[in-house]
Design a protein around this motif. Structure first.
Motif, PDB file in Angstrom:
ATOM      1  N   VAL A  80       0.848  -1.193   0.000  1.00  0.00           N
ATOM      2  CA  VAL A  80       0.000   0.000   0.000  1.00  0.00           C
ATOM      3  C   VAL A  80       0.882   1.241   0.000  1.00  0.00           C
ATOM      4  N   ASP A  81       0.562   2.173  -0.882  1.00  0.00           N
ATOM      5  CA  ASP A  81       1.242   3.458  -0.990  1.00  0.00           C
ATOM      6  C   ASP A  81       0.228   4.528  -0.562  1.00  0.00           C
ATOM      7  N   ALA A  82       0.389   5.741  -1.001  1.00  0.00           N
ATOM      8  CA  ALA A  82      -0.551   6.824  -0.699  1.00  0.00           C
ATOM      9  C   ALA A  82      -0.702   7.705  -1.927  1.00  0.00           C
ATOM     10  N   ALA A  83      -1.932   7.927  -2.351  1.00  0.00           N
ATOM     11  CA  ALA A  83      -2.189   8.749  -3.535  1.00  0.00           C
ATOM     12  C   ALA A  83      -1.685  10.178  -3.354  1.00  0.00           C
ATOM     13  N   GLY A  84      -1.691  10.682  -2.128  1.00  0.00           N
ATOM     14  CA  GLY A  84      -1.274  12.055  -1.878  1.00  0.00           C
ATOM     15  C   GLY A  84       0.199  12.305  -2.101  1.00  0.00           C
ATOM     16  N   ARG A  85       0.972  11.248  -2.206  1.00  0.00           N
ATOM     17  CA  ARG A  85       2.418  11.365  -2.342  1.00  0.00           C
ATOM     18  C   ARG A  85       2.852  11.757  -3.744  1.00  0.00           C
ATOM     19  N   VAL A  86       2.054  11.457  -4.754  1.00  0.00           N
ATOM     20  CA  VAL A  86       2.460  11.625  -6.152  1.00  0.00           C
ATOM     21  C   VAL A  86       1.469  12.516  -6.896  1.00  0.00           C
ATOM     22  N   SER A  87       1.974  13.493  -7.623  1.00  0.00           N
ATOM     23  CA  SER A  87       1.131  14.295  -8.521  1.00  0.00           C
ATOM     24  C   SER A  87       1.312  13.765  -9.931  1.00  0.00           C
ATOM     25  N   ARG A  96      -3.356  19.278  -7.782  1.00  0.00           N
ATOM     26  CA  ARG A  96      -1.934  19.250  -8.153  1.00  0.00           C
ATOM     27  C   ARG A  96      -1.153  20.431  -7.571  1.00  0.00           C
ATOM     28  N   THR A  97      -1.783  21.621  -7.503  1.00  0.00           N
ATOM     29  CA  THR A  97      -1.048  22.828  -7.115  1.00  0.00           C
ATOM     30  C   THR A  97      -1.247  23.260  -5.666  1.00  0.00           C
ATOM     31  N   PRO A 101       0.547  19.448  -2.581  1.00  0.00           N
ATOM     32  CA  PRO A 101       1.752  20.045  -1.974  1.00  0.00           C
ATOM     33  C   PRO A 101       1.594  20.280  -0.467  1.00  0.00           C
ATOM     34  N   LEU A 102       0.405  20.674  -0.024  1.00  0.00           N
ATOM     35  CA  LEU A 102       0.155  20.889   1.398  1.00  0.00           C
ATOM     36  C   LEU A 102       0.245  19.567   2.167  1.00  0.00           C
ATOM     37  N   VAL A 103      -0.415  18.537   1.649  1.00  0.00           N
ATOM     38  CA  VAL A 103      -0.388  17.224   2.303  1.00  0.00           C
ATOM     39  C   VAL A 103       1.040  16.677   2.331  1.00  0.00           C
ATOM     40  N   ARG A 104       1.787  16.854   1.243  1.00  0.00           N
ATOM     41  CA  ARG A 104       3.175  16.375   1.209  1.00  0.00           C
ATOM     42  C   ARG A 104       4.045  17.085   2.248  1.00  0.00           C
ATOM     43  N   ARG A 105       3.775  18.357   2.473  1.00  0.00           N
ATOM     44  CA  ARG A 105       4.533  19.095   3.487  1.00  0.00           C
ATOM     45  C   ARG A 105       4.230  18.551   4.884  1.00  0.00           C
ATOM     46  N   ILE A 106       2.966  18.286   5.157  1.00  0.00           N
ATOM     47  CA  ILE A 106       2.545  17.797   6.468  1.00  0.00           C
ATOM     48  C   ILE A 106       3.051  16.379   6.721  1.00  0.00           C
ATOM     49  N   LEU A 107       2.983  15.519   5.701  1.00  0.00           N
ATOM     50  CA  LEU A 107       3.348  14.104   5.859  1.00  0.00           C
ATOM     51  C   LEU A 107       4.694  13.766   5.220  1.00  0.00           C
ATOM     52  N   ARG A 108       5.579  14.737   5.184  1.00  0.00           N
ATOM     53  CA  ARG A 108       6.856  14.581   4.475  1.00  0.00           C
ATOM     54  C   ARG A 108       7.643  13.341   4.883  1.00  0.00           C
TER      55      ARG A 108
END
Length: 185
Positions: A80-87, A96-97, A101-108
């Motif tokens: 299992v991966d996470a859809a939020g990780r990849v644009s 995409r914009t 990017p916000l979710v990636r910053r929070i869950l970096r």
């Protein structure tokens, strides 16, 4: 490791025999022993307990798992991966914009680890599949969409039950080998 076995009927897996072994995921020898206890040619690894304390990505599907899978002759691995990780092209402009990017910053840290897990799988000679769900819910099963190698437009949620269903279906779907399978409603 301790183990158990169950057969999943038509609700998931189409009669697929599934074994479970409980042990330390970071210990390659323990994983290998657990996999050898289970009949078949597939190994699924995950976490149990409090999701806030769960391991992510490469901590779960890293070199120890790939090593154990190789040592036991298992060829198929679904992670299992996470859809939020990849644009990707499946994302709308706001997703995409702004949102991703916000979710990636929070869950970096978690996403960095998932990226490493993907790197390990892609570099392996295993028949891997990445299941990429969006935000998870505790709702029950309902029909969902799947797309190979890019996100699902407007696919914002998926139940945990349907992630499990998608994983089991992917185990027996050769077309999913060496692909990211996005799943969402």
């Amino acid at each position: 490791m301790t183990g158990s076995e169950a057969e999943l009927g038509d609700e998931g897996g189409g009669g697929l025999q599934v074994g479970a072994a409980i042990g330390e995921v970071a210990d390659e020898r323990e994983l290998e022993a657990g996999a050898q206890e289970q009949a078949g040619d597939r190994l699924q690894v995950g976490v149990r307990g409090d999701p806030a304390e769960a391991l992510f990505g490469a901590q779960v599907v890293g070199e120890p798992v790939v090593g154990a899978v190789r040592a036991t002759g298992v060829r198929r691995i679904v992670s299992v991966d996470a859809a939020g990780r990849v644009s990707d092209p499946g994302d709308g402009l706001l997703m995409r914009t702004v949102a991703k990017p916000l979710v990636r910053r929070i869950l970096r840290a978690n996403f960095d680890d998932l990226a490493e897990a993907e790197r390990v799988l892609r570099a392996s000679d295993l028949d891997w599949t990445l299941i990429s769900p969006p935000r998870l819910t505790d709702n029950g099963h309902r029909p969902y969409r799947t797309v190979l190698d890019h996100g699902i437009r407007a696919g914002r949620t998926l139940s945990r039950a349907d992630v499990a269903d998608a994983m089991l279906n992917s185990v027996t779907t050769p077309a999913h080998i060496h692909h990211r399978v996005s799943v969402a409603y």
